[in-house]
Enzyme design. Structure first.
Site, PDB file in Angstrom:
ATOM      1  N   ASP A 209     -52.535  40.658  -7.699  1.00 29.74           N
ATOM      2  CA  ASP A 209     -53.103  41.775  -6.933  1.00 29.74           C
ATOM      3  C   ASP A 209     -53.714  41.216  -5.643  1.00 29.74           C
ATOM      4  O   ASP A 209     -54.369  40.163  -5.651  1.00 29.74           O
ATOM      5  CB  ASP A 209     -54.186  42.484  -7.770  1.00 29.74           C
ATOM      6  CG  ASP A 209     -54.736  43.700  -7.038  1.00 29.74           C
ATOM      7  OD1 ASP A 209     -54.116  44.758  -7.135  1.00 29.74           O
ATOM      8  OD2 ASP A 209     -55.782  43.577  -6.368  1.00 29.74           O
ATOM      9  N   ILE A 210     -53.479  41.909  -4.530  1.00 30.00           N
ATOM     10  CA  ILE A 210     -54.028  41.473  -3.237  1.00 30.00           C
ATOM     11  C   ILE A 210     -55.525  41.793  -3.199  1.00 30.00           C
ATOM     12  O   ILE A 210     -55.929  42.930  -3.480  1.00 30.00           O
ATOM     13  CB  ILE A 210     -53.309  42.169  -2.080  1.00 30.00           C
ATOM     14  CG1 ILE A 210     -51.806  41.837  -2.117  1.00 30.00           C
ATOM     15  CG2 ILE A 210     -53.906  41.761  -0.747  1.00 30.00           C
ATOM     16  CD1 ILE A 210     -50.988  42.582  -1.089  1.00 30.00           C
TER      17      ILE A 210
ATOM     18  N   GLU B 194     -50.726  47.496  -4.523  1.00 34.47           N
ATOM     19  CA  GLU B 194     -50.688  46.108  -4.066  1.00 34.47           C
ATOM     20  C   GLU B 194     -50.584  45.131  -5.241  1.00 34.47           C
ATOM     21  O   GLU B 194     -50.933  43.961  -5.114  1.00 34.47           O
ATOM     22  CB  GLU B 194     -51.952  45.797  -3.241  1.00 34.47           C
ATOM     23  CG  GLU B 194     -53.264  45.905  -3.997  1.00 34.47           C
ATOM     24  CD  GLU B 194     -53.853  47.315  -3.976  1.00 34.47           C
ATOM     25  OE1 GLU B 194     -55.039  47.459  -4.278  1.00 34.47           O
ATOM     26  OE2 GLU B 194     -53.120  48.271  -3.656  1.00 34.47           O
TER      27      GLU B 194
END
Length: 471
Positions: A351-352, A394
């Site tokens: 995950d960003i 994301e």
């Protein structure tokens, strides 16, 4: 007086047979046109019903994902945080609520990715939505539509009375013209939090999509009619050539041509024009050869289009990675393969970090560029050793067959460090990721994803820009 010689009788019979063939062909193809037109009308009505049901199902599916996420947070996050004595039950509940609101804020789906989900309290306060951030925190209770109906009050009342969710149609302002349009809503309550979670789709968007589908069907129908007309013309052309070319030698060549037609239909072979003596038959054979070539060309184009359509159905439109559905299917297949072959299998959930801040600070276009560049990097790094998909928003899911937890963790770390060193158009932006890496232990695909997701949350809680690994 009628001539009685054999030649005249033969010509008369052949002409009569040709005329009869033309009449029969016209009747048969006319019936085909009528039947195809009826099928067109019937399929159009079916498409209308299917599109409406599809939109309802889409709304329900998105809502179900939200409620599944709420249950996941209640069960997993509560257990994780409950072990930490510094959190009270009230604080844990607030953390869970905040995560749910962030999750909802990332959801986009439907026509042109314009549909979203919203959360509203029973008092009408907008808590979260995936599109209109300016409405978050505002009181929506007294907002009226063009007919004077208090939209939010009606929606909240209906949802509170239907614990399994309710459909209702009411007006809401549309961005394209700032006017009220009929909108189909699906709303469902969360009684313990006094929330209403809902989503909707504009009726005229559904109707516009139906018209597009009708237009596609109409083009297909018109194409079929053109093909039928061309076939009729070809048949008449062949019949005319046959009538003008009657004699003993030509009859022998006609038998050759007829034999070729039968073989060409089954074996798709070209006729050798040099074997024909007469100009008329050579021209006819050349036309048939062209038809066969055109058929090959059309089939090749159709095959290419089918390949492209299949690729689109499994690919995420923005990043070019596998979409959520297909990467989950790949994981299930690899689990089955691992169980049969007793081989290693691991996954990484990525995950960003602070992606919402990236969008807020640099704009959504830059956020999209970040997703694209990170996707390219991961895909290039994994290459033929595994599979990469955009799990949602994301988040990315990486499936690594024949990889144990040690190798998987090393790869995850290399990905993390590599992404941190990417320089985007805005040189001030440094993007980091957090992730969880786990090895398959004969659990279900859903359970192994949950394990990786829990480790991802642990990485977030431990400061981000790190990879947590399972045993």
């Amino acid at each position: 007086m009628l001539k009685s010689d054999n030649t005249s009788i033969k010509n008369f019979l052949l002409k009569s047979m040709v005329i009869l063939i033309i009449i029969i062909t016209t009747v048969i193809e006319g019936n085909n046109i009528i039947r195809q037109y009826r099928n067109f009308l019937r399929e159009t009505e079916v498409l209308k019903l299917e599109d409406i049901e599809h939109q309802k199902k889409s709304l329900e599916n998105q809502m179900n994902e939200v409620f599944e996420y709420i249950e996941f947070e209640k069960n997993n996050t509560y257990k994780l945080l409950k072990e930490n004595p510094k959190y009270t039950d009230e604080q844990i509940e607030q953390i869970i609520k905040q995560r749910v609101k962030e999750f909802v804020s990332r959801i986009h789906f439907g026509y042109n990715d314009e549909q979203y989900i919203f959360i509203m309290t029973y008092d009408g306060i907008e808590l979260a939505n995936g599109k209109y951030l300016e409405l978050v925190g505002k009181d929506m209770l007294e907002i009226k539509d063009a007919d004077g109906v208090k939209v939010s009050q009606r929606l909240i009342k209906s949802a509170k009375e239907n614990e399994y969710g309710v459909y209702l149609t009411q007006k809401w302002i549309k961005d394209t013209d700032n006017l009220d349009h009929d909108k189909l809503y699906f709303a469902k309550p969360v009684p313990e939090w006094e929330w209403v979670i809902g989503s909707g789709v504009y009726i005229d968007d559904i109707e516009e999509n139906i018209k597009k589908n009708e237009s596609v069907l109409k083009k297909q129908f018109e194409k079929e009619i053109k093909i039928v007309a061309i076939l009729m013309i070809i048949i008449m052309l062949i019949a005319t050539i046959c009538i003008k070319s009657i004699n003993d030698k030509i009859n022998k060549k006609i038998e050759f041509v007829v034999s070729f037609f039968e073989r060409a239909s089954k074996e798709r072979i070209y006729i050798d024009i040099e074997e024909l003596r007469y100009t008329e038959l050579k021209r006819m054979a050349a036309s048939v050869n062209n038809m066969i070539k055109d058929r090959y060309d059309i089939e090749n184009k159709i095959n290419k289009m089918n390949i492209q359509l299949k690729e689109l159905s499994i690919t995420d439109g923005l990043t070019g990675l596998y979409n959520h559905k297909h990467i989950c299917q790949i994981l299930k297949k690899e689990i089955q393969k691992s169980c049969i072959l007793k081989s290693d299998l691991s996954i990484i959930m990525i995950d960003i970090d602070h992606f919402k801040k990236i969008n807020d600070n640099y704009g959504h276009q830059f956020g999209d560029d970040v997703l694209v560049e990170i996707s390219k990097y991961i895909k290039k790094y994994i290459d033929k050793n595994g599979f990469v998909g955009r799990y949602g928003g994301e988040e990315f899911l990486i499936v690594l067959p024949n990889s144990n937890i040690e190798n998987t963790y090393k790869k995850a770390e290399k990905i993390r460090n590599g992404i941190k060193n990417i320089r985007f158009n805005n040189k001030d932006a440094v993007v980091t990721i957090s992730g969880g890496a786990v090895q398959f232990k004969e659990e279900s695909s859903k359970d192994i994803v949950n394990k990786a997701d829990n480790l991802l949350y642990k990485a977030k809680e431990n400061g981000r820009d790190r990879i947590e690994r399972g045993t």
